[in-house]
Design a protein around this motif. Structure first.
Motif, PDB file in Angstrom:
ATOM      1  N   TYR A 144      20.530 -59.920  -6.829  1.00 44.42           N
ATOM      2  CA  TYR A 144      19.748 -59.550  -8.015  1.00 44.42           C
ATOM      3  C   TYR A 144      19.657 -60.785  -8.908  1.00 44.42           C
ATOM      4  CZ  TYR A 144      18.289 -57.101 -12.260  1.00 44.42           C
ATOM      5  OH  TYR A 144      17.598 -56.696 -13.368  1.00 44.42           O
ATOM      6  N   CYS A 146      16.694 -63.521 -11.430  1.00 47.36           N
ATOM      7  CA  CYS A 146      15.459 -63.710 -12.185  1.00 47.36           C
ATOM      8  C   CYS A 146      14.572 -64.753 -11.521  1.00 47.36           C
ATOM      9  CB  CYS A 146      15.780 -64.124 -13.625  1.00 47.36           C
ATOM     10  SG  CYS A 146      16.914 -65.518 -13.754  1.00 47.36           S
ATOM     11  N   VAL A 161      11.753 -56.932  -5.435  1.00 47.20           N
ATOM     12  CA  VAL A 161      11.470 -55.655  -6.104  1.00 47.20           C
ATOM     13  C   VAL A 161      11.727 -55.839  -7.593  1.00 47.20           C
ATOM     14  CG1 VAL A 161      12.123 -53.244  -6.340  1.00 47.20           C
ATOM     15  CG2 VAL A 161      12.011 -54.275  -4.087  1.00 47.20           C
ATOM     16  N   LEU A 162      10.665 -55.783  -8.362  1.00 51.06           N
ATOM     17  CA  LEU A 162      10.749 -55.998  -9.804  1.00 51.06           C
ATOM     18  C   LEU A 162      11.419 -54.803 -10.470  1.00 51.06           C
ATOM     19  CD1 LEU A 162       9.878 -57.759 -12.257  1.00 51.06           C
ATOM     20  CD2 LEU A 162       7.769 -56.413 -12.311  1.00 51.06           C
ATOM     21  N   GLU A 163      12.422 -55.086 -11.299  1.00 49.24           N
ATOM     22  CA  GLU A 163      13.118 -54.020 -12.012  1.00 49.24           C
ATOM     23  C   GLU A 163      12.781 -54.021 -13.497  1.00 49.24           C
ATOM     24  OE1 GLU A 163      17.650 -53.671 -12.694  1.00 49.24           O
ATOM     25  OE2 GLU A 163      17.200 -52.327 -11.026  1.00 49.24           O
ATOM     26  N   GLU A 164      12.680 -55.230 -14.086  1.00 49.56           N
ATOM     27  CA  GLU A 164      12.341 -55.312 -15.504  1.00 49.56           C
ATOM     28  C   GLU A 164      11.694 -56.653 -15.800  1.00 49.56           C
ATOM     29  OE1 GLU A 164      15.638 -55.714 -18.243  1.00 49.56           O
ATOM     30  OE2 GLU A 164      17.016 -55.938 -16.556  1.00 49.56           O
ATOM     31  N   CYS A 177      10.911 -62.181 -14.944  1.00 56.13           N
ATOM     32  CA  CYS A 177      10.999 -61.135 -13.923  1.00 56.13           C
ATOM     33  C   CYS A 177      12.432 -61.027 -13.411  1.00 56.13           C
ATOM     34  CB  CYS A 177      10.068 -61.442 -12.751  1.00 56.13           C
ATOM     35  SG  CYS A 177       8.338 -61.624 -13.211  1.00 56.13           S
ATOM     36  N   TRP A 178      12.970 -59.822 -13.485  1.00 56.47           N
ATOM     37  CA  TRP A 178      14.298 -59.554 -12.959  1.00 56.47           C
ATOM     38  C   TRP A 178      14.184 -58.494 -11.877  1.00 56.47           C
ATOM     39  CZ3 TRP A 178      13.583 -61.595 -17.624  1.00 56.47           C
ATOM     40  CH2 TRP A 178      14.521 -62.506 -18.113  1.00 56.47           C
ATOM     41  N   GLY A 179      14.914 -58.694 -10.784  1.00 58.15           N
ATOM     42  CA  GLY A 179      14.854 -57.705  -9.721  1.00 58.15           C
ATOM     43  C   GLY A 179      15.690 -58.094  -8.520  1.00 58.15           C
ATOM     44  N   TRP A 180      15.539 -57.304  -7.443  1.00 57.31           N
ATOM     45  CA  TRP A 180      16.291 -57.468  -6.199  1.00 57.31           C
ATOM     46  C   TRP A 180      15.446 -58.205  -5.169  1.00 57.31           C
ATOM     47  CZ3 TRP A 180      21.160 -55.656  -6.874  1.00 57.31           C
ATOM     48  CH2 TRP A 180      21.353 -54.702  -7.880  1.00 57.31           C
ATOM     49  N   ASN A 181      16.104 -58.963  -4.282  1.00 57.39           N
ATOM     50  CA  ASN A 181      15.367 -59.666  -3.236  1.00 57.39           C
ATOM     51  C   ASN A 181      16.046 -59.486  -1.882  1.00 57.39           C
ATOM     52  OD1 ASN A 181      16.889 -62.287  -2.242  1.00 57.39           O
ATOM     53  ND2 ASN A 181      17.266 -62.166  -4.453  1.00 57.39           N
TER      54      ASN A 181
END
Length: 409
Positions: A144, A146, A161-164, A177-181
């Protein structure tokens, strides 16, 4: 035989931790980093010290580290290769980072060094990722973190996958952009070069807080996403082909995060603990047979020791060595967010899981060690190499005997 080895009372509180890194080299367990919870707040443990547990003597030792000491880090990824510990990314006081630090643990003076000006493009800042060590390379997966808007737009939409989103500048670059990869990034330790191979096949969905293991030329990951049962993926580290392993059967582990998975030489993957998708901290142990493609639930003596955020290493004779973690992580839900309970019991004990029958030599060594009073006067009649080895086993069982008496009282 399963076993429990705890730290002495004087050092136990300093050893209790979660989300640390650990590895075994030449009969010694090395532990670095992690955090504790004090008065409801996360307290990151010192980066200038490492703890060593000697399996022959049963004694813990503190080792001081100097140099360019890493900042206080959470959710980093630690990897050990050829005597050097590599720490990559995580969260420091400023947020997510993609820095790498190394320390040569075989030198007389263990000095931290920050990796400066590597070749290639360094992966974006991240946390909760994993690593496979393969042929002088560190191969990182997922996590997780940015990214800039440009990185998200230029990359595959399925790999992030964009989370916030929010406006923030890090190091002069705008991140929002913060999320999982589910990215695969490779660091060549010989040339100090980053690269990003083009993978093929059915890649796992982006994730973090998963578990990873390596056996031969294949890397495995499991968990880290919502699911009724634990998923399992394999990446061929030569062809870069992903495959999803068949985990259907009469029994299978619950889906989970913050667990561990360790490969054994006989072709099995050992999974222990974690945080279940249904909520509790888990205490179950499983083995996945890569030859027969099926899960087996193991009966073990540590069912009273649920663990989450622990580490797991392959010890001698295919033993699985579990250290640290929390025994009672809970999450609380309110109308706004999911909150972690501020009361956690962190652990400092070493749990040993036996995965296969011991050799006759190992059984004899342990029997002599446990009954050293019967054999002390005969040890000096043996060849010096065998004598020294048995004396260490005797010292080990003498060191843990008081603890085992306390546990059975």
């Amino acid at each position: 035989m399963d076993g429990v080895y705890d730290a002495p009372l004087s050092s136990r509180s300093r050893l209790e931790r979660s989300s640390h890194t650990a590895f075994i080299d030449d009969g010694v367990l090395y532990v670095w980093g992690g955090y504790q919870v004090a008065d409801g707040e996360d307290v990151v443990l010192p980066s200038n010290e490492m703890w060593l547990f000697n399996f022959y003597s049963g004694i813990w030792e503190r080792k001081e580290l100097t140099g360019d000491v890493p900042p206080d880090l959470m959710d980093f990824c630690g990897s050990y290769l050829n005597g050097t510990l590599y720490i990559f990314a995580g969260c420091d006081g400023e947020g997510y980072t993609n820095d790498m630090f190394t320390v040569d643990l075989r030198s007389e003076c263990c000095v931290w060094k920050r990796l400066m000006n590597p070749n290639g493009k360094t992966p974006s800042p991240r946390s909760k990722h994993s690593c496979w060590v393969h042929r002088d390379r560190l191969i990182y997966f997922g996590g997780y973190g940015c990214k800039t808007v440009g990185e998200v737009q230029n990359g595959s939409s399925s790999s992030f996958v964009l989370e916030e989103m929010s406006w923030r500048t890090i190091g002069g670059t705008l991140f929002r952009c913060w999320g999982w990869n589910n990215e695969v990034n490779v660091f060549d330790t010989l040339t100090r070069t980053w690269s990003k191979p083009e993978t093929r096949g059915a890649a796992p969905v982006p994730r973090g807080c998963h578990a990873a293991a390596i056996l031969g030329n294949k890397g495995y990951i499991s968990g880290g996403v919502e699911g009724a049962t634990l998923d399992l993926y394999c990446l061929d580290l030569e062809s870069w082909m992903w495959s999803c392993l068949d985990t259907s059967g009469s029994v299978a582990p619950l889906g989970r995060t913050l667990h561990t998975m360790t490969a054994t030489p006989d072709g099995t993957l050992f999974v222990y603990g974690g945080f279940g998708t249904c909520g509790p901290t888990l205490n179950d142990a499983w083995q996945y047979n890569l030859h027969h493609k099926r899960w087996t639930k193991l009966n073990h003596q540590h069912k009273d020791k649920p663990r989450v955020g622990h580490t797991s290493c392959l010890g001698s004779d295919s033993d699985i060595v579990v250290f640290g973690g929390s025994s009672n992580l809970t999450l609380q839900m309110d109308s706004v967010a999911i909150l972690r309970s501020p009361w956690q019991e962190h652990c400092s004990d070493v749990l040993i899981f036996q995965t296969q029958p011991y050799s006759l030599s190992r059984l004899c060594e342990d029997f002599i060690g446990r009954n050293h009073a019967m054999f002390d006067k005969y040890l000096n009649c043996l060849p010096s190499k065998i004598e020294n080895k048995l004396k260490k086993r005797c010292a080990f069982f003498s060191a843990i005997k008081p603890l085992q008496s306390d546990l059975t009282d």
